[in-house]
Enzyme design. Structure first.
Site, mmCIF file in Angstrom:
data_model
loop_
_atom_site.group_PDB
_atom_site.id
_atom_site.type_symbol
_atom_site.label_atom_id
_atom_site.label_comp_id
_atom_site.label_asym_id
_atom_site.label_seq_id
_atom_site.Cartn_x
_atom_site.Cartn_y
_atom_site.Cartn_z
ATOM 1 C CG LEU A 179 -29.312 -14.504 4.170
ATOM 2 C CD1 LEU A 179 -30.332 -15.256 4.966
ATOM 3 C CD2 LEU A 179 -29.336 -14.415 2.887
ATOM 4 C CD GLU A 224 -2.487 3.102 -3.957
ATOM 5 O OE1 GLU A 224 -3.087 3.774 -3.588
ATOM 6 O OE2 GLU A 224 -3.048 1.959 -3.026
ATOM 7 C CG HIS A 225 0.478 6.530 0.259
ATOM 8 N ND1 HIS A 225 -0.573 7.140 0.117
ATOM 9 C CD2 HIS A 225 -0.934 5.687 -0.114
ATOM 10 C CE1 HIS A 225 -1.943 6.412 0.309
ATOM 11 N NE2 HIS A 225 -1.662 5.786 0.280
ATOM 12 C CG HIS A 249 -1.900 1.046 1.777
ATOM 13 N ND1 HIS A 249 -2.232 1.661 2.099
ATOM 14 C CD2 HIS A 249 -2.598 1.558 -0.123
ATOM 15 C CE1 HIS A 249 -2.998 3.077 2.335
ATOM 16 N NE2 HIS A 249 -3.312 2.831 1.117
ATOM 17 C CG LEU A 300 -32.705 2.988 -22.089
ATOM 18 C CD1 LEU A 300 -32.629 4.800 -22.542
ATOM 19 C CD2 LEU A 300 -33.557 2.435 -21.653
ATOM 20 C CE LYS A 338 -23.021 9.301 -27.989
ATOM 21 N NZ LYS A 338 -23.143 8.600 -29.595
#
Length: 931
Positions: free
Chosen positions: A308, A63-64, A60, A847, A843
């Protein structure tokens, strides 16, 4: 690997090509001439499960650190600033076995962004000067979420897992785990981890843009071939989630919030290699079913549970998988956990005693095939992120259909898995406030207790007779068999309208409709707003509306659950003006479901049991809201303070205590007497079908001719050069403060100015207060529109400075950044404007998104459906002089401010010298103008 023979949905017109670079990097490129945004994602098959034993959180932390400069682009903020400048966004995440990096950007800026992105994996700097800063950032993230319930629960569960399993590790990281030690600097460990695991042969890359495939292939080959290939091996985790020693145990986990959650976890063999059969999908669907004969239906009947879920559990890799059942208990259910687990095992034995039903498999297979056949696009960023992971697991031809396809009927595989769902192999986890514990977990201070499940209890679970109320579901009546796309009658030669049209309007009903088959899907989206003047007049009325919707949803659930399985989703929810119904999915069976929803609204079954369960659940929700992360609470309170008919949690809790079943019964009757209906039907339905639904609503609700329209809630207009303040009391270590600057009016020009300012100052604010000053993990500066009133917000939750100091840093940034804004070049400003216009004019990919956007336009009474276009036009007209004038007026010279804050336990005595607090929100709202 090189493949253009990728199996696509018939509804997918994009062009795909998969290939492998010489260094072993697997690549998927996607050419979509229609896309307004480009995107890329690189997935590394390594995550926190590979952290060294003495370096929790190293993956982690990497990643930073990776984003903070490369040899070619050494400025730590350059990547983030470039992406923001060109209408993009970027992020990354670390999972147990994967680390993923991704971004989106305007099409014209993809090539230079790929150049910057690729450098992270070829020549990152990992500058020593940023090591301490990012350790603090990781630590702030850890501390900022130390009271977050999902993290606490997982930390508790880890105590009951096999301690040698990678899933039992603390993975976020902290100052302690990332500290420099004698002869062991964390940067050295970081470099070793990177050089060992960040190898091209463990990586996948997906790039999507409007460029042709040959162009994309050249860019990828040129920029990513330099990633080194260390011929790294994928980590194989031989230690199972649970050994025999951890099975048949129960762990009690004490929650901070009011919770009553019962969890059953079963270790299972791996299923990834069987993705064409998906053998676990068969029993997951049955265990998680909510219709007649299901576990949940019986638990609801007894008043023991109201939710559940059944899903892939904690582990799902090449070595093993797991099953997780989560049950939300009522207060009464908390006293019957053993009986509830007994009912679960009765249903499992029902499955074990019956052959695998091929007709049920065929239903699942049919719906999966329809879902893939009529697949609609997601946004560019989500698309590439998901596919980068798919590329790690599926055969090249199945990259797109792999998560959907269920085509091989292998009953023996499903039966083998079901056979392992026994009491002897279960780990039970009970998560609640009022629970017996005897130990404390180290990282999140979670109180817990682990005890073996008694042999007599296991025997009871194995041998108790199966309740006759439990049964396999009936055939699903909502599976569609008419999937043709409809055309306008009688004049198809007329141009299709660009947006919904008002085809019927009278004193009690507005009907909007658009036949829209442009996405080539036999689906429709139906929105119905039931406006009532009594719905939200007071906190009590607001609660009664919420409870009424809750009653209707619970009443409807068993009947309507199969509709969800058949691709027809629905929701019923309270709004500021009443109650709304939303249906989305295959259009054929929508009228059938709608008729039942209307019948239940007209005749709600407000039983004593159902009312008491819902009232307790709502009290739980309101109480728990006061225990969320502080930055979330101060933001929510800011909005409640400024918007009409938004009630505080305290107001709602006070009103809730005295509410009775009789109150709700009388309210339900009164609610229906003054309804005004607004409806939108968009998708695969004709105008006559829309009119038929409108006629049904008019008749069933007996809509009155004089039904009043309920006005939209307004927003409080703050005075110029003013500062109002609202203080919250939050039991948390950190201080938090949101400072909101309101715009001058609701004009398109003002909204555009706020949006552009937010895009420009956001990255600079982040770079200064987080990257440089290391004040917090949760912080940001951005545009914050409310009810179309523009504004700018600065927000932070900090473990290191007090609320007054947070605000002082905001103002220091605002003052200093004025010089940078004044120095911005015309080219850079035009880039920011072009990037924002790209985002505004992107765009709709589906739908559903288009319909929802139109529904919002109807709600704001914009019958031209052109909010985005007007904003984009207004952005294009902003020049540097105007932008600087707005910045100075809104943020410095004549600010209209609202401060929402919490002091934090460690800064409890450090308040503003003269806070001038809003103590009575109702009075505050009455005394101010509304817009």
């Amino acid at each position: 690997m090189e493949s253009k023979n990728i199996i696509q949905s018939q509804n997918d017109s994009r062009h795909y090509q998969a290939f492998t670079l010489n260094n072993g990097l697997k690549v998927l490129i996607i050419s979509d001439p229609e896309t307004k945004k480009a995107a890329a994602s690189l997935d590394v098959f390594v995550g926190s499960a590979s952290d060294p034993e003495d370096r929790a959180g190293l993956a982690h932390f990497l990643e930073h650190m990776l984003f903070l400069g490369t040899e070619k682009y050494p400025d730590a903020d350059e990547y983030q600033t470039f992406i923001a400048q060109h209408g993009g966004s970027r992020n990354a995440f670390t999972a147990k076995e994967h680390t993923n990096y991704f971004f989106d950007i305007e099409n014209s800026s993809l090539e230079p962004t790929l150049d910057r992105f690729s450098q992270f994996f070829t020549a990152p700097l990992f500058n020593a000067e940023f090591v301490e800063r990012e350790k603090n950032a990781v630590n702030s993230e850890y501390l900022g979420k130390i009271k977050t319930e999902n993290r606490r629960f997982y930390a508790g569960i880890q105590q009951a897992l096999n301690p040698k399993s990678p899933y039992a590790k603390f993975s976020v990281g902290s100052l302690e785990t990332l500290a420099d030690r004698e002869s062991d600097l964390v940067r050295d460990d970081l470099l070793t981890f990177y050089n060992t695991h960040y190898s091209a042969n463990l990586m996948t890359l997906v790039v999507l843009a409007n460029e042709p495939l040959p162009v994309l292939k050249k860019w990828v080959t040129d920029k990513f071939s330099a990633i080194p290939d260390h011929n790294a091996e994928k980590k194989v985790f031989s230690q199972p989630l649970l050994t025999q020693a951890q099975m048949a145990q129960q762990i009690n986990i004490k929650s901070l919030q009011e919770k009553r959650e019962l969890n059953l976890i079963f270790p299972l063999p791996e299923v990834q290699s069987h993705y064409l059969a998906k053998p676990s999908a068969y029993f997951q669907s049955l265990l998680g079913h909510e219709g007649k004969g299901s576990i949940l239906a019986l638990l609801k009947e007894k008043g023991w549970a109201d939710e559940l879920s059944a899903s892939i559990g904690i582990s799902n890799n090449a070595q093993e998988s797991s099953l997780h059942l989560g049950i939300n208990l009522t207060l009464l259910g908390l006293q019957h956990t053993d009986e509830i687990i007994g009912i679960v095992f009765q249903y499992i034995r029902l499955l074990q005693n019956n052959e695998i039903q091929e007709w049920l498999f065929q239903e699942q297979s049919q719906m999966a095939a329809l879902q893939f056949r009529y697949q609609e696009q997601h946004d560019a960023s989500s698309t590439v992120t998901g596919l980068a992971r798919n590329l790690q697991y599926y055969a090249p031809e199945d990259i797109l259909r792999g998560p959907y396809i269920i085509e091989q009927f292998k009953p023996e595989l499903s039966a083998q898995l079901i056979a392992q769902l026994t009491p002897e192999r279960v780990l039970v986890a009970l998560n609640s406030q009022d629970i017996k514990t005897d130990s404390t977990e180290k990282n999140y201070q979670v109180e817990y207790q682990i005890t073996p499940i008694a042999a007599e209890t296991i025997q009871t679970w194995n041998e108790s007779p199966i309740d006759p109320a439990l049964s396999l579901p009936a055939a699903n009546p909502f599976i569609p068999n008419e999937l043709n796309l409809k055309t306008a009658q009688p004049a198809p030669e007329q141009a299709t309208p660009a947006h919904p049209e008002l085809i019927l309007q009278n004193s009690s009903l507005d009907l909007w409709h658009q036949l829209d088959t442009s996405f080539n899907v036999p689906r429709s989206n139906l929105y119905i707003a039931l406006q009532s003047p009594i719905a939200n007049k007071t906190p009590k009325d607001s609660l009664l509306t919420a409870l009424l919707t809750g009653i209707i949803k619970k009443q409807l659930n068993s009947y309507a659950y199969p509709a969800r399985l058949a691709g027809l989703s629905y929701s019923i929810y309270a709004t500021e003006r009443g109650m709304s119904i939303a249906l989305s999915g295959y259009d054929q069976k929508q009228p059938v479901l709608l008729e039942q929803i209307i019948a239940d609204i007209k005749a709600p079954e407000i039983t004593v049991k159902r009312f008491n369960i819902l009232k307790a659940r709502y009290q739980q929700k309101l109480t728990n809201a006061k225990k969320q992360q502080p930055f979330k609470q101060v933001l929510a309170e800011l909005k409640r303070t400024l918007i009409e008919r938004r009630w505080t949690n305290e107001q709602k809790l006070s009103a809730l205590s005295s509410l009775t079943r009789e109150d709700l019964t009388l309210f339900a009757e009164a609610f229906l007497k003054q309804l005004h209906v607004t409806m939108l039907l968009q998708g695969n339905n004709t105008a006559s079908e829309a009119e038929t639904i409108a006629a049904m609503l008019s008749q069933e609700f007996a809509l009155p001719a004089d039904a009043p329209r309920v006005p939209a809630a307004g927003i409080i207009q703050l005075a110029g050069d003013s500062l109002q303040a609202r203080r919250l009391t939050i039991d948390n270590h950190d201080a938090a403060l949101a400072l909101y600057f309101q715009g001058v009016n609701k004009s398109a020009a003002a909204q555009a100015e706020a949006q552009l300012l937010g895009r420009i100052i956001g990255p600079a604010f982040f770079a200064d207060l987080r990257t440089r000053q290391q004040l917090a993990y949760n912080l940001g500066a951005a545009a914050l529109p409310m009810k179309d009133m523009p504004g700018i917000i600065f927000i932070m939750q900090s473990p290191v400075i007090s609320a007054p100091e947070i605000e002082a840093r905001y103002h220091a940034f605002i003052t200093s950044y004025l010089e940078e804004l004044q120095a911005i070049s015309e080219d850079d400003l035009e880039s920011y404007k072009a990037g924002l216009i790209t985002r505004l004019m992107e765009k709709n990919k589906s739908l559903h998104k288009r319909s929802y956007q139109n529904w919002l336009e109807i709600d704001r009474e914009n019958i031209d459906f052109d909010t985005r276009e007007r904003l984009a036009e207004a952005v294009g007209q902003i020049d540097k002089e105007r932008l600087i004038a707005v910045y100075k007026d809104w943020l410095i010279d004549n600010p209209r401010q609202l401060r929402s804050y919490a002091l934090g336990n460690q800064f409890i005595n450090d308040d503003f010298s003269d806070p001038e607090l809003i103590t009575d929100i109702d009075t505050f709202k009455r005394e101010h103008n509304k817009l």
